[in-house]
Design a protein around this motif. Structure first.
Motif, PDB file in Angstrom:
ATOM      1  N   ILE A 153      38.660  65.283 -22.931  1.00 12.67           N
ATOM      2  CA  ILE A 153      37.398  65.247 -22.117  1.00 12.67           C
ATOM      3  C   ILE A 153      37.490  65.345 -20.348  1.00 12.67           C
ATOM      4  O   ILE A 153      36.936  66.098 -20.124  1.00 12.67           O
ATOM      5  CB  ILE A 153      36.481  64.207 -22.821  1.00 12.67           C
ATOM      6  N   LEU A 154      38.250  64.450 -20.040  1.00 10.34           N
ATOM      7  CA  LEU A 154      38.578  64.286 -18.719  1.00 10.34           C
ATOM      8  C   LEU A 154      39.287  65.359 -18.060  1.00 10.34           C
ATOM      9  O   LEU A 154      38.890  65.935 -17.072  1.00 10.34           O
ATOM     10  CB  LEU A 154      39.215  62.809 -18.328  1.00 10.34           C
ATOM     11  N   VAL A 155      40.202  65.946 -19.026  1.00 11.92           N
ATOM     12  CA  VAL A 155      41.010  67.091 -18.626  1.00 11.92           C
ATOM     13  C   VAL A 155      39.808  68.152 -18.212  1.00 11.92           C
ATOM     14  O   VAL A 155      40.077  69.034 -17.251  1.00 11.92           O
ATOM     15  CB  VAL A 155      42.068  67.596 -19.242  1.00 11.92           C
ATOM     16  N   ILE A 156      39.218  68.391 -19.239  1.00 10.88           N
ATOM     17  CA  ILE A 156      38.190  69.725 -19.273  1.00 10.88           C
ATOM     18  C   ILE A 156      37.293  69.462 -18.026  1.00 10.88           C
ATOM     19  O   ILE A 156      36.881  70.426 -17.045  1.00 10.88           O
ATOM     20  CB  ILE A 156      37.471  69.664 -20.372  1.00 10.88           C
ATOM     21  N   VAL A 471      31.458  54.474 -25.743  1.00 14.48           N
ATOM     22  CA  VAL A 471      30.406  54.510 -24.949  1.00 14.48           C
ATOM     23  C   VAL A 471      30.916  55.455 -23.584  1.00 14.48           C
ATOM     24  O   VAL A 471      30.165  56.342 -23.150  1.00 14.48           O
ATOM     25  CB  VAL A 471      30.010  53.249 -24.229  1.00 14.48           C
ATOM     26  N   ILE A 472      32.039  55.451 -23.162  1.00 12.90           N
ATOM     27  CA  ILE A 472      32.534  56.223 -21.924  1.00 12.90           C
ATOM     28  C   ILE A 472      32.499  57.473 -22.204  1.00 12.90           C
ATOM     29  O   ILE A 472      31.885  58.429 -21.513  1.00 12.90           O
ATOM     30  CB  ILE A 472      34.007  55.876 -21.409  1.00 12.90           C
ATOM     31  N   ILE A 477      29.855  62.973 -21.580  1.00 13.91           N
ATOM     32  CA  ILE A 477      29.446  64.123 -22.206  1.00 13.91           C
ATOM     33  C   ILE A 477      27.987  64.429 -21.576  1.00 13.91           C
ATOM     34  O   ILE A 477      27.613  65.369 -21.238  1.00 13.91           O
ATOM     35  CB  ILE A 477      29.537  63.934 -23.535  1.00 13.91           C
ATOM     36  N   LEU A 478      27.181  63.278 -21.679  1.00 13.31           N
ATOM     37  CA  LEU A 478      25.792  63.419 -21.239  1.00 13.31           C
ATOM     38  C   LEU A 478      25.601  63.828 -19.604  1.00 13.31           C
ATOM     39  O   LEU A 478      24.929  64.499 -19.404  1.00 13.31           O
ATOM     40  CB  LEU A 478      25.157  61.971 -21.544  1.00 13.31           C
ATOM     41  N   LEU A 479      26.630  63.082 -19.026  1.00 13.91           N
ATOM     42  CA  LEU A 479      26.467  63.360 -17.433  1.00 13.91           C
ATOM     43  C   LEU A 479      26.958  65.037 -17.300  1.00 13.91           C
ATOM     44  O   LEU A 479      26.411  65.420 -16.552  1.00 13.91           O
ATOM     45  CB  LEU A 479      27.558  62.593 -16.484  1.00 13.91           C
ATOM     46  N   GLN A 480      27.767  65.420 -18.130  1.00 14.65           N
ATOM     47  CA  GLN A 480      28.286  66.791 -17.849  1.00 14.65           C
ATOM     48  C   GLN A 480      27.055  67.846 -18.226  1.00 14.65           C
ATOM     49  O   GLN A 480      27.015  68.718 -17.738  1.00 14.65           O
ATOM     50  CB  GLN A 480      29.654  67.171 -18.542  1.00 14.65           C
TER      51      GLN A 480
END
Lengths: 491, 168
Positions: A153-156, A471-472, A477-480
């Motif tokens: 997810i972070l890479v994306i 949670v992280i 995901i929500l922030l994105q």
């Protein structure tokens, strides 16, 4: 103390010392040549390291990884062309300094800042290792699955403005790693009855195609470029003194490098961005940034050089690579049946410390080498780009063919090379494919293992670390989604 | 959002089509087991990858759905096809090595490719020969990477043959 002695024992061998020397000097030279970079070099050298012991092979690869960014600052500062992609920010302030006739000062400052960043992060991590040894065993299958998922997810999300393209490529990587015979039920996946696909697509072959062959084709297909000769006079020691004036910026930038380096998928660019923004906001001369500010140069070079040591943390502690270079290093462990992960920190802390000490020595070697040989290195920058392309293509052969002497591997690598060439032409991300392949395999295995002890979905996150990671992931995901929605509304 | 470049649309269409074709092959290419948990199904991760490729590929296609100049778009496509030539050079090299040996193949391919990409002066051709020789010496002679000796070496006298197979 015993661990430290044991670590020195591992390192004090002639083959390790030679690997360290070749890696550090070679890395600087590779970094200084625009168009090669550590990813291409590591991809080519990787198969040759399989016949070496893990510590020797890893020292060589770490040498290239840790020193390429030092070399990459030379063309960034002198000819406005970053030697490696992470030196791009260095051009903002380095090149204007050269235009003002301060090239020597800029180089000297860049070397000193890089050295500080490198050493700072290694010292942090040596002291941090016992803590990691304590935390790492708390990571079971489900925590590693969630950490790998977080990495993807972070890479994306790290690919700002190209998130969907990055997600597309990461999905491609996940799919590609599933091709072939799967190890549980022994059924074929997407082999189209082709025997050569039954064993799947080899990660190293794909890496060599996507990084090395694609870069060779790009250099061969585009217009020939040759940098003009640059001459420097005088010594390069003044930067060591001047760095003292910017110790606040250097310390903050190094801290950003360490923190960002540890998070899978984040790495150099984000740490540089945070450091540069901090340096600009806290500077007395913010308007000088981008016009030749020494503070900007220090922020950029310190941050990027603090990352390599930190990037080894998720790899060594959890077996999760955060970016393409550490993903390649993972295969060195696998080839020797050494599984990086919680057990490595618990049972072989001396090996981990030995790696960090080798990185520390490497930084000293590189600094000394650069202070005395920068003028000779300037010739390397002038290698014509098409000639470089030819050399990379010839070198790529060694990498692919020496793996299994297989024509099929070479054909797959050539196909990946053309695909990588297209991606490079379009500025589309390549790294998510590799991370998709590596992390996809980890996620598949760990999810299957962890589900054996899970009865309800809530059980999956009933341990503290699993819960925190979950949670992280949800928060990111929500922030994105919020950011995407905001961007959509403003358009 | 990155600026749309010529070729972006072509690539997006190509990628989406391939993803759609692959996903359409799902029932044939993967076995689904009854009475097996979803997480233990061999098909799960292929499905995740393919669904991701198709969905994100479709979004990527939608975001690039603009043609600025059809000719430039096609020119970019032609450049991609032209790049196959260099992949063929690479494969030619791969075919040559087991037949004529690593050293001779490298000393043929390196200068020929150098000539092909536009360097016609003796200096660059010499550099290419030196580069090729250095690569062979470093990797085969010193690092002893696994590259088999060429079939042509069989024609050499016994004493030289093993030396050539081992070192070049």
């Amino acid at each position: 103390m015993d661990i430290l002695f044991s670590a020195f024992e591992i390192l004090l061998r002639w083959d390790v010392i030679i690997a360290l020397l070749i890696g550090s000097v070679g890395g600087v030279i590779i970094g200084a040549v625009p168009g090669v970079g550590p990813a291409v070099a590591i991809a080519i050298v990787l198969p040759a390291t399989f016949s070496l012991e893990p510590i020797v092979g890893l020292t060589l690869l770490l040498g290239i990884y840790g020193s390429a960014m030092y070399g990459g600052s030379i063309p960034a500062i002198l000819i406005n062309t970053p030697g490696t992609p992470v030196n791009a920010l260095t051009t903002y302030d380095g090149y204007p300094m050269t235009k003002r006739g301060e090239g020597r000062r800029a180089l000297s400052l860049a070397y000193s800042a890089s050295f500080f960043g490198g050493v700072f992060s290694i010292i942090c991590l040596i002291f941090f290792s016992p803590v990691l040894a304590y935390i790492a065993p708390m990571f079971g299958s489900r925590e590693i699955f969630l950490a790998a998922l977080l990495g993807i997810i972070l890479v994306i999300t790290a690919h700002k403005g190209q998130m969907f393209a990055a997600a597309m490529m990461a999905s491609l990587g996940i799919f590609v790693q599933t091709v072939g015979m799967e190890p549980i039920k022994y059924t074929k996946r997407y082999t189209f009855d082709q025997s050569w696909l039954a064993s799947g697509l080899n990660l190293i072959v794909v890496v060599l195609g996507l990084f090395a062959i694609s870069q060779a084709i790009l250099l061969l297909a585009q217009e020939d470029k040759r940098a003009k000769a640059v001459k420097l006079s005088g010594g390069l020691f003044q930067g060591l003194k001047e760095l003292g004036k910017h110790k606040r910026v250097a310390s903050v930038a190094a801290s950003f490098g360490v923190i960002m380096g540890m998070i899978p998928g984040v790495g150099e660019f984000t740490s540089q961005f945070f450091s540069y923004t901090y340096a600009q906001r806290s500077s007395k001369n913010p308007d000088q940034f981008g016009k030749g500010s020494p503070e900007g140069l220090v922020a950029s070079e310190t941050a990027n050089n603090a990352v390599p040591a930190a990037a080894m943390i998720p790899l060594l502690a959890l077996g999760i690579p955060g970016e393409a270079l550490t993903a390649m290093m993972l295969s060195v462990f696998y080839i020797h049946n050494v599984n990086p992960g919680p057990n490595l920190f618990q049972n072989h802390l001396d090996f981990v410390i030995a790696l960090y000490i080798s990185l520390l020595i490497l930084n000293v070697l590189v600094l000394v080498f650069l202070l005395f040989s920068t003028n000779s290195l300037l010739k390397v920058i002038q290698i014509p780009s098409r000639f470089l392309g030819m050399t990379i293509l010839i070198l790529s052969f060694v990498g692919v063919y020496s793996l299994r002497n297989s024509f099929t591997d070479c054909a797959v690598a050539a196909a990946c090379g053309i695909f990588g060439f297209i991606l490079r032409r379009l500025d589309l991300p390549i790294v998510p494919i590799i991370l998709g392949m590596v992390l996809g395999e980890i996620m598949e295995g760990k999810l299957r293992t962890s589900m054996m002890s899970v009865k309800t979905p809530v059980d999956f996150i009933n341990r503290p670390i699993a819960f925190i990671l979950f949670v992280i992931i949800i928060l990111i995901i929500l922030l994105q989604i919020r950011t995407l929605w905001k961007n959509f509304k403003t358009k | 959002m990155k600026n749309i470049k010529s070729g972006d649309l072509l690539f997006a269409v190509f990628f989406f089509l391939i993803s759609a074709i692959l996903i359409s092959q799902f029932p044939d290419q993967i076995k689904w087991f009854k009475k097996t948990k979803l997480t233990s199904q061999p098909a799960l991760w292929s499905a995740i990858g393919l669904i991701g490729m198709t969905v994100f590929g479709l979004i990527h296609l939608f975001l690039n759905l603009r043609i600025q100049n059809l000719k430039i778009e096609l020119d970019e496509g032609i450049l991609w096809i032209k790049s196959i030539e260099y992949a063929c050079w690479f494969l030619l090299y791969v075919i040559l090595v087991p037949n004529i040996g690593y050293l001779i193949a490298t000393l043929i391919i390196a200068p020929c490719l150098t000539y092909r990409v536009g360097y016609r002066d003796k200096k660059m051709i010499t550099y290419s020969l030196v580069t090729g020789l250095s690569i062979v010496l470093i990797f085969k002679t010193f690092l002893e990477v696994k590259i088999p000796g060429g079939a042509i070496y069989e024609l050499l006298p016994n004493t030289i043959r093993s030396f050539m197979i081992l070192n070049f």
